[in-house]
Design an enzyme around this catalytic site. Structure first.
Site, PDB file in Angstrom:
ATOM      1  N   ASN A 135       0.835  -1.209   0.000  1.00 54.43           N
ATOM      2  CA  ASN A 135       0.000   0.000   0.000  1.00 54.43           C
ATOM      3  C   ASN A 135       0.874   1.267   0.000  1.00 54.43           C
ATOM      4  O   ASN A 135       2.062   1.196  -0.240  1.00 54.43           O
ATOM      5  CB  ASN A 135      -1.018  -0.002   1.133  1.00 54.43           C
ATOM      6  CG  ASN A 135      -2.340   0.616   0.674  1.00 54.43           C
ATOM      7  OD1 ASN A 135      -2.352   1.709   0.122  1.00 54.43           O
ATOM      8  ND2 ASN A 135      -3.435  -0.086   0.878  1.00 54.43           N
ATOM      9  N   ARG A 136       0.261   2.419   0.282  1.00 57.13           N
ATOM     10  CA  ARG A 136       0.926   3.697  -0.013  1.00 57.13           C
ATOM     11  C   ARG A 136       1.619   4.331   1.181  1.00 57.13           C
ATOM     12  O   ARG A 136       1.140   4.227   2.315  1.00 57.13           O
ATOM     13  CB  ARG A 136      -0.113   4.685  -0.564  1.00 57.13           C
ATOM     14  CG  ARG A 136      -0.659   4.251  -1.899  1.00 57.13           C
ATOM     15  CD  ARG A 136      -1.780   5.136  -2.405  1.00 57.13           C
ATOM     16  NE  ARG A 136      -2.183   4.678  -3.736  1.00 57.13           N
ATOM     17  CZ  ARG A 136      -2.943   3.606  -3.966  1.00 57.13           C
ATOM     18  NH1 ARG A 136      -3.422   2.892  -2.950  1.00 57.13           N
ATOM     19  NH2 ARG A 136      -3.228   3.235  -5.201  1.00 57.13           N
ATOM     20  N   TYR A 140      -5.854 -11.392  -7.065  1.00 55.17           N
ATOM     21  CA  TYR A 140      -7.144 -10.926  -7.584  1.00 55.17           C
ATOM     22  C   TYR A 140      -8.016 -12.155  -7.718  1.00 55.17           C
ATOM     23  O   TYR A 140      -7.670 -13.081  -8.450  1.00 55.17           O
ATOM     24  CB  TYR A 140      -7.000 -10.318  -8.975  1.00 55.17           C
ATOM     25  CG  TYR A 140      -6.304  -8.992  -9.060  1.00 55.17           C
ATOM     26  CD1 TYR A 140      -4.931  -8.888  -8.875  1.00 55.17           C
ATOM     27  CD2 TYR A 140      -7.011  -7.835  -9.365  1.00 55.17           C
ATOM     28  CE1 TYR A 140      -4.290  -7.662  -8.981  1.00 55.17           C
ATOM     29  CE2 TYR A 140      -6.379  -6.609  -9.478  1.00 55.17           C
ATOM     30  CZ  TYR A 140      -5.020  -6.533  -9.281  1.00 55.17           C
ATOM     31  OH  TYR A 140      -4.377  -5.329  -9.396  1.00 55.17           O
ATOM     32  N   GLN A 191      -7.438  -4.158   2.674  1.00 53.86           N
ATOM     33  CA  GLN A 191      -7.741  -3.275   1.549  1.00 53.86           C
ATOM     34  C   GLN A 191      -8.677  -4.027   0.614  1.00 53.86           C
ATOM     35  O   GLN A 191      -8.316  -5.075   0.078  1.00 53.86           O
ATOM     36  CB  GLN A 191      -6.440  -2.904   0.802  1.00 53.86           C
ATOM     37  CG  GLN A 191      -6.628  -1.917  -0.338  1.00 53.86           C
ATOM     38  CD  GLN A 191      -6.545  -0.451   0.113  1.00 53.86           C
ATOM     39  OE1 GLN A 191      -6.278  -0.158   1.277  1.00 53.86           O
ATOM     40  NE2 GLN A 191      -6.751   0.466  -0.805  1.00 53.86           N
ATOM     41  N   ASP A 207     -11.502   0.982  -3.169  1.00 56.75           N
ATOM     42  CA  ASP A 207     -10.049   0.862  -3.028  1.00 56.75           C
ATOM     43  C   ASP A 207      -9.732   1.421  -1.637  1.00 56.75           C
ATOM     44  O   ASP A 207      -9.070   2.439  -1.494  1.00 56.75           O
ATOM     45  CB  ASP A 207      -9.347   1.651  -4.139  1.00 56.75           C
ATOM     46  CG  ASP A 207      -7.883   1.266  -4.287  1.00 56.75           C
ATOM     47  OD1 ASP A 207      -7.399   0.456  -3.485  1.00 56.75           O
ATOM     48  OD2 ASP A 207      -7.232   1.787  -5.217  1.00 56.75           O
ATOM     49  N   GLU A 261      -6.569  -7.411   0.514  1.00 57.60           N
ATOM     50  CA  GLU A 261      -5.164  -7.392   0.923  1.00 57.60           C
ATOM     51  C   GLU A 261      -5.113  -7.141   2.427  1.00 57.60           C
ATOM     52  O   GLU A 261      -5.382  -6.025   2.870  1.00 57.60           O
ATOM     53  CB  GLU A 261      -4.423  -6.279   0.175  1.00 57.60           C
ATOM     54  CG  GLU A 261      -4.518  -6.397  -1.333  1.00 57.60           C
ATOM     55  CD  GLU A 261      -4.350  -5.038  -2.021  1.00 57.60           C
ATOM     56  OE1 GLU A 261      -3.308  -4.394  -1.832  1.00 57.60           O
ATOM     57  OE2 GLU A 261      -5.279  -4.612  -2.728  1.00 57.60           O
ATOM     58  N   HIS A 315      -1.308  -9.975  -2.954  1.00 49.60           N
ATOM     59  CA  HIS A 315      -2.094  -9.146  -3.857  1.00 49.60           C
ATOM     60  C   HIS A 315      -2.828 -10.001  -4.893  1.00 49.60           C
ATOM     61  O   HIS A 315      -2.802  -9.699  -6.090  1.00 49.60           O
ATOM     62  CB  HIS A 315      -1.174  -8.115  -4.533  1.00 49.60           C
ATOM     63  CG  HIS A 315      -1.874  -6.867  -4.954  1.00 49.60           C
ATOM     64  ND1 HIS A 315      -2.816  -6.861  -5.954  1.00 49.60           N
ATOM     65  CD2 HIS A 315      -1.795  -5.599  -4.515  1.00 49.60           C
ATOM     66  CE1 HIS A 315      -3.256  -5.628  -6.120  1.00 49.60           C
ATOM     67  NE2 HIS A 315      -2.656  -4.842  -5.250  1.00 49.60           N
ATOM     68  N   HIS A 357       3.409  -0.076  -2.735  1.00 53.73           N
ATOM     69  CA  HIS A 357       3.787  -1.493  -2.770  1.00 53.73           C
ATOM     70  C   HIS A 357       5.290  -1.751  -2.839  1.00 53.73           C
ATOM     71  O   HIS A 357       5.758  -2.591  -3.623  1.00 53.73           O
ATOM     72  CB  HIS A 357       3.089  -2.189  -3.951  1.00 53.73           C
ATOM     73  CG  HIS A 357       1.595  -2.282  -3.818  1.00 53.73           C
ATOM     74  ND1 HIS A 357       0.950  -2.346  -2.597  1.00 53.73           N
ATOM     75  CD2 HIS A 357       0.600  -2.324  -4.751  1.00 53.73           C
ATOM     76  CE1 HIS A 357      -0.368  -2.446  -2.789  1.00 53.73           C
ATOM     77  NE2 HIS A 357      -0.605  -2.415  -4.084  1.00 53.73           N
TER      78      HIS A 357
HETATM   79  C1  GLA Z   1      -3.714  -1.771  -4.387  1.00 55.13           C
HETATM   80  C2  GLA Z   1      -4.025  -0.333  -4.352  1.00 55.13           C
HETATM   81  C3  GLA Z   1      -4.723   0.054  -5.591  1.00 55.13           C
HETATM   82  C4  GLA Z   1      -3.914  -0.316  -6.806  1.00 55.13           C
HETATM   83  C5  GLA Z   1      -3.580  -1.772  -6.779  1.00 55.13           C
HETATM   84  C6  GLA Z   1      -2.662  -2.145  -7.905  1.00 55.13           C
HETATM   85  O1  GLA Z   1      -4.831  -2.521  -4.245  1.00 55.13           O
HETATM   86  O2  GLA Z   1      -4.756   0.036  -3.230  1.00 55.13           O
HETATM   87  O3  GLA Z   1      -4.967   1.415  -5.577  1.00 55.13           O
HETATM   88  O4  GLA Z   1      -2.731   0.410  -6.813  1.00 55.13           O
HETATM   89  O5  GLA Z   1      -2.976  -2.110  -5.553  1.00 55.13           O
HETATM   90  O6  GLA Z   1      -3.133  -1.730  -9.136  1.00 55.13           O
END
Ligand code: GLA
Length: 383
Positions: free
Chosen positions: A117-118, A219, A320, A283, A348, A217, A143
């Protein structure tokens, strides 16, 4: 006569017991041999890339590569017993490093870190010292930076225990790699369990204090082989609050109740039902607790057509929920399927985004002498 019959019955019984316990049939042997398959599929950074295929007692399979510790495929049965892939990924392992868009887009199935994450503006202060990370997502660091844990080749070895079979992946992230302080030694254990779960155990230690936030991560798309988008999946997230974010997806610090908003998934809702009311789609980090917690169920997802259900359990304080808003159709994945927006969703499990700059969030700092521990389980069933 009677005695002879009894002896014959006993010997027949004895023989069949022997066959069950000791003498395995050819079919039994080949099924066992198939439990773990290991193939060398390429070279990246001068290191061998390996693809493992694991199979559990019920026929569920998972493919895991040591490049990025990525789950490339995971099969689970639908309500008729049909096994199909329930994650997004590529058929060819080298697509993970050759595919032109992958490096700045999607982190398909990977382990992300050192800080998943950020981190706002790629900056944080640790023990009075400023650290600067690569900016790779708008004005922020996402990430783990340019070459995070999703793009390195991990050491790997398969294992088997009473729960099932798995792959142990280890990586040493050196002091100042991607700008983070301290030599961080991290191990991820993926176990394909015989109860149809994929369990992920994380373990780490470090020699200087640093924020550490490692997550998977993946999907998911429970339609099977990604037939449609995930907007019809019924999502339940057992959380009362989420971290409010600014336009660059950095938390403002506010933990807002979900009640009465399209963010509330305490009762199951189709993902698509209220997504239009959420700018940019889901998100967001949901608040599960105020720190590491005993493992508990935090989410349940049902795909009504296939009947597949996935339950998520974790020890982490946040999750997340990302509804695949940036997939954009730029990737063509397994089975030649184009991954358009909302073609997969992620859950996540993590510490909160930007926690290094948010003193009131649960701390993600790993201190020397302490251990990084985290377990997340994705369990599959039908309804
Ligand atoms: C995470 C982030 C999203 C995006 C994905 C990758 O889930 O929270 O905003 O960046 O990774 O695309």
């Amino acid at each position: 006569m009677k005695i002879r019959t009894l002896v014959m019955q006993m010997s027949v019984l004895g023989l069949s017991l022997l066959m069950i316990s000791g003498c395995k049939t050819k079919q039994q042997k080949s099924t066992e041999a198939m439990k773990i398959k290991k193939e060398v599929v390429g070279v990246s950074d001068g290191k061998e890339v390996i693809l493992y295929t694991l199979r559990n007692a019920n026929g569920m399979t998972v493919k895991i590569t040591n490049y990025g510790a990525i789950v490339t495929e995971l099969t689970a049965p639908d309500k008729t017993g049909k096994f199909e892939n329930v994650v997004l990924g590529f058929d060819r392992t080298d697509s993970y490093w050759k595919e032109p868009y992958i490096s700045n887009c999607c982190y398909l199935g990977a382990i992300v870190g050192r800080y998943g994450n950020r981190i706002a503006k790629g900056k944080f202060v640790q023990n009075g010292k400023d650290y600067v990370l690569a900016i790779n997502n708008g004005p922020n660091s996402l990430h783990g930076g340019i070459k995070g844990f999703d793009k390195v080749v991990w050491d790997s070895e398969p294992f088997e225990n009473t729960d099932g079979q798995g792959v142990k992946l280890s990586y040493l992230s050196r002091d100042m790699e991607e700008g983070y302080p301290g030599n961080l030694s991290v191990t991820v254990y993926y176990t394909l369990m015989n109860d149809n779960s994929l369990k992920i155990d994380y373990d780490g230690s470090i020699d200087q204090a640093c924020p550490v936030n490692i997550t998977h991560h993946g999907y998911f798309n429970l339609t099977g082989n990604a037939k449609t988008n995930i907007l019809g999946h019924e999502m339940q997230i057992l959380a009362d609050r989420y971290t409010v974010v600014d336009s660059t997806l950095i938390p403002t610090g506010e933990l807002r109740p979900v009640a009465g908003t399209p963010m509330d998934f305490n009762q199951p809702h189709p993902i698509g039902e209220r997504i239009e009311q959420v700018t940019g789609g889901y998100d967001h980090n949901y608040v599960l607790s105020d720190g590491i917690m005993p493992i508990r169920k935090i989410a349940r997802i049902k795909e009504p057509v296939s009947g597949r259900v996935m339950e998520v359990f974790t020890t982490e304080p946040g999750v997340q929920f990302y509804s695949g808003n940036f997939l954009n159709g730029v990737l063509t994945g397994s089975g030649n399927v184009q991954y358009n927006d909302h073609w997969g969703f992620c859950l996540e499990t993590q510490h909160f985004p930007d926690s290094p700059n948010q003193p009131l969030f649960p701390s993600a700092v790993l201190e020397p002498g302490a251990r990084y521990k985290h377990t997340t389980v994705y369990r599959f069933g039908i309804e």
